[in-house]
Design a protein around this motif. Structure first.
Motif, PDB file in Angstrom:
ATOM      1  N   SER A   1      -2.160   6.996   5.024  1.00  0.00           N
ATOM      2  CA  SER A   1      -1.606   5.653   4.861  1.00  0.00           C
ATOM      3  C   SER A   1      -2.105   4.783   6.015  1.00  0.00           C
ATOM      4  O   SER A   1      -2.083   5.195   7.168  1.00  0.00           O
ATOM      5  CB  SER A   1      -0.074   5.725   4.894  1.00  0.00           C
ATOM      6  OG  SER A   1       0.486   4.443   4.796  1.00  0.00           O
ATOM      7  N   GLY A   2      -2.601   3.605   5.685  1.00  0.00           N
ATOM      8  CA  GLY A   2      -3.111   2.706   6.707  1.00  0.00           C
ATOM      9  C   GLY A   2      -4.576   2.902   7.047  1.00  0.00           C
ATOM     10  O   GLY A   2      -5.128   2.189   7.888  1.00  0.00           O
TER      11      GLY A   2
ATOM     12  N   ARG B   1      -2.108   0.231  13.045  1.00  0.00           N
ATOM     13  CA  ARG B   1      -2.201  -0.782  11.984  1.00  0.00           C
ATOM     14  C   ARG B   1      -0.859  -0.903  11.262  1.00  0.00           C
ATOM     15  O   ARG B   1      -0.333  -2.001  11.107  1.00  0.00           O
ATOM     16  CB  ARG B   1      -3.274  -0.390  10.963  1.00  0.00           C
ATOM     17  CG  ARG B   1      -4.678  -0.303  11.533  1.00  0.00           C
ATOM     18  CD  ARG B   1      -5.627   0.238  10.470  1.00  0.00           C
ATOM     19  NE  ARG B   1      -6.989   0.399  10.950  1.00  0.00           N
ATOM     20  CZ  ARG B   1      -7.974   0.912  10.219  1.00  0.00           C
ATOM     21  NH1 ARG B   1      -7.737   1.291   8.972  1.00  0.00           N
ATOM     22  NH2 ARG B   1      -9.189   1.026  10.724  1.00  0.00           N
ATOM     23  N   ASP B   2      -0.352   0.245  10.789  1.00  0.00           N
ATOM     24  CA  ASP B   2       0.939   0.364  10.104  1.00  0.00           C
ATOM     25  C   ASP B   2       1.273  -0.874   9.272  1.00  0.00           C
ATOM     26  O   ASP B   2       2.296  -1.532   9.492  1.00  0.00           O
ATOM     27  CB  ASP B   2       2.044   0.622  11.129  1.00  0.00           C
ATOM     28  CG  ASP B   2       3.270   1.305  10.498  1.00  0.00           C
ATOM     29  OD1 ASP B   2       3.174   1.740   9.331  1.00  0.00           O
ATOM     30  OD2 ASP B   2       4.304   1.387  11.171  1.00  0.00           O
ATOM     31  N   PRO B   3       0.418  -1.233   8.294  1.00  0.00           N
ATOM     32  CA  PRO B   3       0.604  -2.487   7.547  1.00  0.00           C
ATOM     33  C   PRO B   3       1.931  -2.588   6.792  1.00  0.00           C
ATOM     34  O   PRO B   3       2.417  -3.683   6.547  1.00  0.00           O
ATOM     35  CB  PRO B   3      -0.589  -2.496   6.585  1.00  0.00           C
ATOM     36  CG  PRO B   3      -0.975  -1.063   6.437  1.00  0.00           C
ATOM     37  CD  PRO B   3      -0.703  -0.434   7.776  1.00  0.00           C
TER      38      PRO B   3
ATOM     39  N   CYS C   1      -4.254   4.537  12.391  1.00  0.00           N
ATOM     40  CA  CYS C   1      -3.468   4.159  11.210  1.00  0.00           C
ATOM     41  C   CYS C   1      -2.076   3.706  11.625  1.00  0.00           C
ATOM     42  O   CYS C   1      -1.522   2.744  11.078  1.00  0.00           O
ATOM     43  CB  CYS C   1      -3.361   5.341  10.245  1.00  0.00           C
ATOM     44  SG  CYS C   1      -4.909   5.845   9.474  1.00  0.00           S
TER      45      CYS C   1
END
Length: 199
Positions: free
Chosen positions: A34-35, A139-141, A136
């Motif tokens: 993820s990310g 970033r952790d969108p 990632c």
């Protein structure tokens, strides 16, 4: 499983569809944390292929869980079923003569290999969107890593659930080193080298 079913052969096959569309049909299977940039690169690649007059379609992990797979959770069993269903859908897209791009974490090797086995040898292209977990997490969108660290999300890949890296993927895209445009170009060059799309 019902035994009172019969397979009906279609009047049109994928070879005829490929001939009409003018290109090979296949799956670009994006896998990664993820990310890592799976959805971003997948959609950029789809746009690049579409601009060349091809027929790509993106199946995105989050989007699929709003519909087809909304009944599934994130246990190992549900993740396996999630990928099994997407594999079968991807096979239908390939049969229809189209290019399907999937963007799923798909953390387990056995599940990705199950999808590969559903398709012909030249129809499954594993694209490892490689990015270190710390990047990632920076970033952790979606804010998911933060929630996982706080214990608000359980079985989160990369934190308390494993991610099994591809052993021999067809393409490795390192999104912490290259731009979106460079990542897409790497994918296009691979497809051209294999004759899946035209130069």
């Amino acid at each position: 499983m019902s035994t009172n079913i019969t397979w009906h052969e279609a009047s049109l096959n994928k070879e005829l569809r490929r001939k009409q569309f003018g290109h090979h049909s296949f799956v670009l299977w994006f896998t990664g944390l993820s990310g890592s940039g799976k959805s971003t690169v997948a959609n950029a690649a789809a746009k690049a292929l579409f601009d060349q007059g091809l027929n790509p379609y993106v199946l995105d992990g989050d989007n699929i869980r709003h519909g087809l797979n909304k009944d599934l959770g994130f246990s190992e069993e549900d993740r396996t079923e999630n990928i099994r269903r997407i594999g079968e859908v991807s096979k239908l897209f390939v049969d229809s003569g189209q290019i399907v791009i999937t963007a799923f974490i798909s953390p387990f090797i056995k599940d990705r290999e199950l999808v590969r086995e559903l398709l012909e040898a030249d129809e499954f292209i594993e694209v490892y969107i490689k990015c270190p977990v710390d990047e990632c997490e920076k970033r952790d969108p979606k804010g998911l890593y933060e929630k996982a660290r706080k214990g608000l999300i359980r079985d989160f890949t990369g934190i308390d659930s494993p991610y099994e890296e591809p052993v021999n993927p067809e393409i490795v895209v390192e999104t912490n080193k290259y731009s979106i445009e460079e990542s897409v170009e790497q994918i296009l060059q691979h497809l051209k080298s294999k004759g899946y799309i035209k130069e």
